[in-house]
Design a protein around this motif. Structure first.
Motif, PDB file in Angstrom:
ATOM      1  N   ASN A 196       5.608 -16.081  81.094  1.00 33.57           N
ATOM      2  CA  ASN A 196       5.495 -17.473  80.665  1.00 33.57           C
ATOM      3  C   ASN A 196       5.810 -18.402  81.840  1.00 33.57           C
ATOM      4  O   ASN A 196       6.819 -18.230  82.526  1.00 33.57           O
ATOM      5  N   ALA A 197       4.940 -19.382  82.082  1.00 37.39           N
ATOM      6  CA  ALA A 197       5.080 -20.255  83.261  1.00 37.39           C
ATOM      7  C   ALA A 197       6.363 -21.082  83.228  1.00 37.39           C
ATOM      8  O   ALA A 197       6.951 -21.369  84.271  1.00 37.39           O
ATOM      9  N   ASP A 198       6.820 -21.469  82.027  1.00 37.33           N
ATOM     10  CA  ASP A 198       8.087 -22.195  81.926  1.00 37.33           C
ATOM     11  C   ASP A 198       9.243 -21.341  82.436  1.00 37.33           C
ATOM     12  O   ASP A 198      10.134 -21.819  83.134  1.00 37.33           O
ATOM     13  N   LEU A 199       9.211 -20.046  82.079  1.00 35.40           N
ATOM     14  CA  LEU A 199      10.278 -19.145  82.513  1.00 35.40           C
ATOM     15  C   LEU A 199      10.267 -18.965  84.030  1.00 35.40           C
ATOM     16  O   LEU A 199      11.326 -18.919  84.661  1.00 35.40           O
ATOM     17  N   VAL A 200       9.071 -18.869  84.612  1.00 34.65           N
ATOM     18  CA  VAL A 200       8.980 -18.730  86.067  1.00 34.65           C
ATOM     19  C   VAL A 200       9.483 -19.999  86.743  1.00 34.65           C
ATOM     20  O   VAL A 200      10.260 -19.946  87.706  1.00 34.65           O
ATOM     21  N   ALA A 201       9.060 -21.160  86.237  1.00 34.03           N
ATOM     22  CA  ALA A 201       9.497 -22.436  86.824  1.00 34.03           C
ATOM     23  C   ALA A 201      11.018 -22.567  86.751  1.00 34.03           C
ATOM     24  O   ALA A 201      11.666 -22.973  87.722  1.00 34.03           O
TER      25      ALA A 201
END
Length: 298
Positions: A196-201
């Motif tokens: 998930n991109a939020d988790l990476v960010a």
């Protein structure tokens, strides 16, 4: 006289931005780029120019992008259904190959190209590049009947962040480059994970001890009672709103991501409306800001 007045208004705007330019000079700001801002042609162009401007005035932007709609579109064209559990895409090996192709080979390079076209020096990265994003399998825990153990759901090659290689990012920043990161990770045995991109960010922001984490969404921000925008909240207030159900649905993982990043060293986190032109600049360089600011309680 109208032209003089307009020039004076522009000068006032620049003066309002000055203390923020000074405050964030040489600081890192991580931006999760997604939603409508990634598909609307005008907003894509504006976002790229805003990121370039940040770099030119001495701020270090790091972009982490999503790509869910683009992945879904390609899967549909290939006749493969998209299946989601609690908002997470179930990812088998065939789907993972398509996810990697779309995120790393297409979406990432489009963003890099647009930033570079506007005078920036962007470099696209995947989780495999320099072991940037080390990951492991993400297992969902679904509650069942009372007094029974939760059901563990295996989503396939869906991962969670274990470690971020900050040396790679800081080396690029020091060289005047803008890192643009696709949300994939590499496992212990070299396998690729969809994250998930939020988790990476959030993971990138925490690892870099970023000054700010900005999550671009398709809503104004966090809404409280009577559907009114909450401009500022602390972690305790956010937890209370989660417990009472005011924060739910798609906003729930975003707020959780912000809270985790704050507890791991990020100064401030913001959930902002990416549908607005220059949303990133409005948040960083104006007195009022936009969206919802989340901070740790003192």
């Amino acid at each position: 006289m109208d032209s003089v007045r307009k020039s004076m208004e522009r000068a006032d705007i620049l003066l309002e931005a000055l203390p923020y330019i000074r405050r964030f000079y040489n600081k890192t700001i991580v931006i999760k780029y997604g939603g409508h801002a990634m598909v609307d042609e005008e907003l894509k162009d504006i976002f790229a120019r805003d990121v370039v401007m940040m770099k030119y005035i001495g701020i270090n932007p790091v972009v982490v992008h999503g790509g869910g709609p683009q992945i879904g579109s390609i899967l549909k064209k290939l006749g493969k259904d998209s299946k989601f559990v609690q908002g997470m895409r179930v990812t088998d090996e065939e789907t993972m190959a398509i996810v990697e192709m779309v995120l790393v080979g297409k979406v990432n390079k489009e963003i890099v190209g647009l930033i570079n076209r506007h005078g920036g020096r962007a470099v696209g990265l995947s989780g495999k590049d320099g072991n940037l994003t080390r990951a492991e399998k993400y297992l969902l825990s679904a509650e069942k009947a009372k007094d029974t153990p939760p059901e563990i759901i295996d989503l396939g090659l869906v991962g969670k962040v274990v470690e971020i290689n900050t040396d790679l990012i800081t080396s690029l920043e020091d060289g005047g480059f803008i890192p643009v990161i696709a949300p994939t990770g590499v496992g212990e045995n070299g396998e690729t994970y969809n994250i998930n991109a939020d988790l990476v960010a959030g993971g990138v922001a925490a690892a870099l001890k970023a000054e700010k984490l900005l999550l671009l969404t398709d809503v104004e921000g966090v809404m409280g009672e009577n559907s009114r925008l909450i401009n500022t909240m602390n972690d305790r207030e956010a937890q209370d709103m989660i417990q009472t159900g005011l924060i739910r649905g798609g906003m729930f993982p975003k707020v959780k991501c912000c809270l985790k990043a704050l507890r791991e060293g990020v100064k401030k986190a913001h959930i902002i409306d990416g549908r607005l032109k220059h949303s990133v600049l409005l948040e960083i360089f104006t007195d009022m800001g936009i969206g919802t600011e989340i901070v740790l309680s003192s």
